[in-house]
Design a protein around this motif. Sequence first.
Motif, PDB file in Angstrom:
ATOM      1  N   PHE A  84      39.575  86.081  96.362  1.00  0.00           N
ATOM      2  CA  PHE A  84      39.285  86.278  97.781  1.00  0.00           C
ATOM      3  C   PHE A  84      40.078  85.256  98.593  1.00  0.00           C
ATOM      4  CE2 PHE A  84      35.816  88.099  95.468  1.00  0.00           C
ATOM      5  CZ  PHE A  84      35.599  89.294  96.133  1.00  0.00           C
ATOM      6  N   LEU A  85      40.319  85.593  99.845  1.00  0.00           N
ATOM      7  CA  LEU A  85      41.194  84.815 100.709  1.00  0.00           C
ATOM      8  C   LEU A  85      40.812  83.340 100.817  1.00  0.00           C
ATOM      9  CD1 LEU A  85      43.699  85.401 102.383  1.00  0.00           C
ATOM     10  CD2 LEU A  85      42.223  85.763 104.344  1.00  0.00           C
ATOM     11  N   THR A  86      39.543  83.014 100.857  1.00  0.00           N
ATOM     12  CA  THR A  86      39.136  81.612 101.045  1.00  0.00           C
ATOM     13  C   THR A  86      38.794  80.901  99.735  1.00  0.00           C
ATOM     14  OG1 THR A  86      36.824  82.185 101.377  1.00  0.00           O
ATOM     15  CG2 THR A  86      38.230  82.132 103.348  1.00  0.00           C
ATOM     16  N   HIS A  87      39.272  81.425  98.612  1.00  0.00           N
ATOM     17  CA  HIS A  87      38.996  80.797  97.322  1.00  0.00           C
ATOM     18  C   HIS A  87      40.166  79.920  96.896  1.00  0.00           C
ATOM     19  CE1 HIS A  87      35.656  83.718  95.819  1.00  0.00           C
ATOM     20  NE2 HIS A  87      35.502  83.379  97.095  1.00  0.00           N
ATOM     21  N   PRO A  88      39.953  78.603  96.794  1.00  0.00           N
ATOM     22  CA  PRO A  88      41.018  77.706  96.341  1.00  0.00           C
ATOM     23  C   PRO A  88      41.168  77.740  94.819  1.00  0.00           C
ATOM     24  CG  PRO A  88      39.085  76.439  96.999  1.00  0.00           C
ATOM     25  CD  PRO A  88      38.774  77.882  97.251  1.00  0.00           C
ATOM     26  N   TRP A  89      42.395  77.515  94.372  1.00  0.00           N
ATOM     27  CA  TRP A  89      42.726  77.468  92.951  1.00  0.00           C
ATOM     28  C   TRP A  89      43.428  76.149  92.662  1.00  0.00           C
ATOM     29  CZ3 TRP A  89      41.187  81.179  89.572  1.00  0.00           C
ATOM     30  CH2 TRP A  89      40.618  82.313  90.153  1.00  0.00           C
ATOM     31  N   GLU A  90      42.954  75.459  91.628  1.00  0.00           N
ATOM     32  CA  GLU A  90      43.524  74.168  91.245  1.00  0.00           C
ATOM     33  C   GLU A  90      44.419  74.352  90.033  1.00  0.00           C
ATOM     34  OE1 GLU A  90      41.679  70.266  89.218  1.00  0.00           O
ATOM     35  OE2 GLU A  90      40.865  70.709  91.211  1.00  0.00           O
ATOM     36  N   ILE A  91      45.593  73.738  90.083  1.00  0.00           N
ATOM     37  CA  ILE A  91      46.547  73.787  88.979  1.00  0.00           C
ATOM     38  C   ILE A  91      46.587  72.405  88.345  1.00  0.00           C
ATOM     39  CG2 ILE A  91      48.930  74.303  88.318  1.00  0.00           C
ATOM     40  CD1 ILE A  91      47.318  76.610  89.746  1.00  0.00           C
ATOM     41  N   THR A  92      46.468  72.367  87.010  1.00  0.00           N
ATOM     42  CA  THR A  92      46.474  71.092  86.290  1.00  0.00           C
ATOM     43  C   THR A  92      47.598  71.057  85.264  1.00  0.00           C
ATOM     44  OG1 THR A  92      44.982  71.815  84.525  1.00  0.00           O
ATOM     45  CG2 THR A  92      43.958  70.907  86.527  1.00  0.00           C
ATOM     46  N   ASN A  93      47.909  69.857  84.807  1.00  0.00           N
ATOM     47  CA  ASN A  93      48.845  69.702  83.693  1.00  0.00           C
ATOM     48  C   ASN A  93      48.060  69.734  82.390  1.00  0.00           C
ATOM     49  OD1 ASN A  93      47.630  67.172  83.517  1.00  0.00           O
ATOM     50  ND2 ASN A  93      49.411  66.062  84.279  1.00  0.00           N
ATOM     51  N   GLY A  94      48.730  69.516  81.269  1.00  0.00           N
ATOM     52  CA  GLY A  94      48.076  69.545  79.963  1.00  0.00           C
ATOM     53  C   GLY A  94      46.882  68.625  79.828  1.00  0.00           C
TER      54      GLY A  94
END
Length: 127
Positions: A84-94
């Motif tokens: 959904f438009l207001t859903h944040p997604w976090e990207i991490t390293n290993g």
Amino acid sequence: MTNHRNRSSYLLRVACAAAASVGAASLADAGCPKARSQNSDVATTITFVNQSGEYRGIYWKDFSGGDKSYGGLNPGESKTINTFLTHPWEITNGPGDCLQVVFPRRGGSTVRLTAPRKRERRPPHGE
């Protein structure tokens, strides 16, 4: 009357709007801000394409700001997620360090995960 909670909610909505206007955009680099999903009103998709040459983890930030793992991507892999438009997604390293937080945009978005930029070392003045 503005209190801390209203201001935080306002700033997150502004960040969402800004991210939506340029596609999936980074909210921050290392040292990611606290973010949480606001509502589930406008459905969209977000596609992650790992071009970093390293493993990347993908986490949805839930309504209380908690992390919900959506797995990860090895180099060269991609994944499309309904969101959904207001859903944040976090990207991490290993190791699990936060690299960035992104928001999807209307109509879908693609996030190309790249290697973090290395800071250029400049010699002290006079060298």
